[in-house]
Motif scaffolding. Structure first.
Motif: not given
Length: 178
Positions: A117-144
């Motif tokens: 999020m702080s480095s504004n990482y995105t995918t190479g073609v569509l420039y989709i920000p990567l940080w929201p996907f880490y939050w899906v991982e965090i919430v899913s792993m918290a439930i696990l």
């Protein structure tokens, strides 16, 4: 205690809908891409990136539900030959170690998500920000982690309650009366 287990199972089931929808979307997008590529010779722009990001969400969202259904690979052939109390101790320790590993994954995902999020990482073609996907991982792993911790408590209680010990042995696929 059973009510808490039912609530955890319902939460895991709701989160698993993300997984079901994600995998269905991956299949649909891939089929559309193949058909369009076959007809026009041109692929849909960014399909690989979309599939990659959706797969991250779908896989992590399925972990807790699979755990509640005892669907993860487990070799019970030897463990179920032990007395019920020993089996409960083994599964309690296993669940606690798995919970600790899940918490470490949550911590690592949190740190990496902040960097993304702080480095504004995105995918190479569509420039989709990567940080929201880490939050899906965090919430899913918290439930696990919650699911695993609940199972550790359940196995600990099974040490003192023959009824719960019998129920947990049945739920993990063990034979009764050993």
């Amino acid at each position: 205690m059973l009510k808490i287990g039912n609530v955890i199972h319902k939460i895991a089931s709701v989160v698993s809908i993300i997984s079901f929808v994600g995998f269905f979307g991956i299949m649909l997008l891939t089929v559309c891409d193949v058909i369009i590529r076959y007809v026009s010779g041109v692929s849909i722009l960014g399909v690989y990136e979309i599939v990659e990001r959706v797969m991250v969400c779908a896989v992590f969202a399925s972990f807790a539900y699979t755990q509640t259904e005892h669907g993860h690979v487990s070799i019970t052939m030897l463990v179920m030959k032990f007395p019920p109390k020993v089996t409960s101790i083994i599964y309690c320790i296993h669940s606690l170690l798995s919970t600790a590993i899940s918490v470490l994954v949550i911590y690592a995902a949190y740190r990496q998500g902040n960097v993304a999020m702080s480095s504004n990482y995105t995918t190479g073609v569509l420039y989709i920000p990567l940080w929201p996907f880490y939050w899906v991982e965090i919430v899913s792993m918290a439930i696990l982690a919650i699911t695993l911790f609940y199972e550790a408590i359940e196995h600990f209680v099974a040490l003192f309650s023959p009824t719960i010990a019998e129920a947990t042995r049945k739920s993990i696929g063990g034979e009764t009366g050993l």
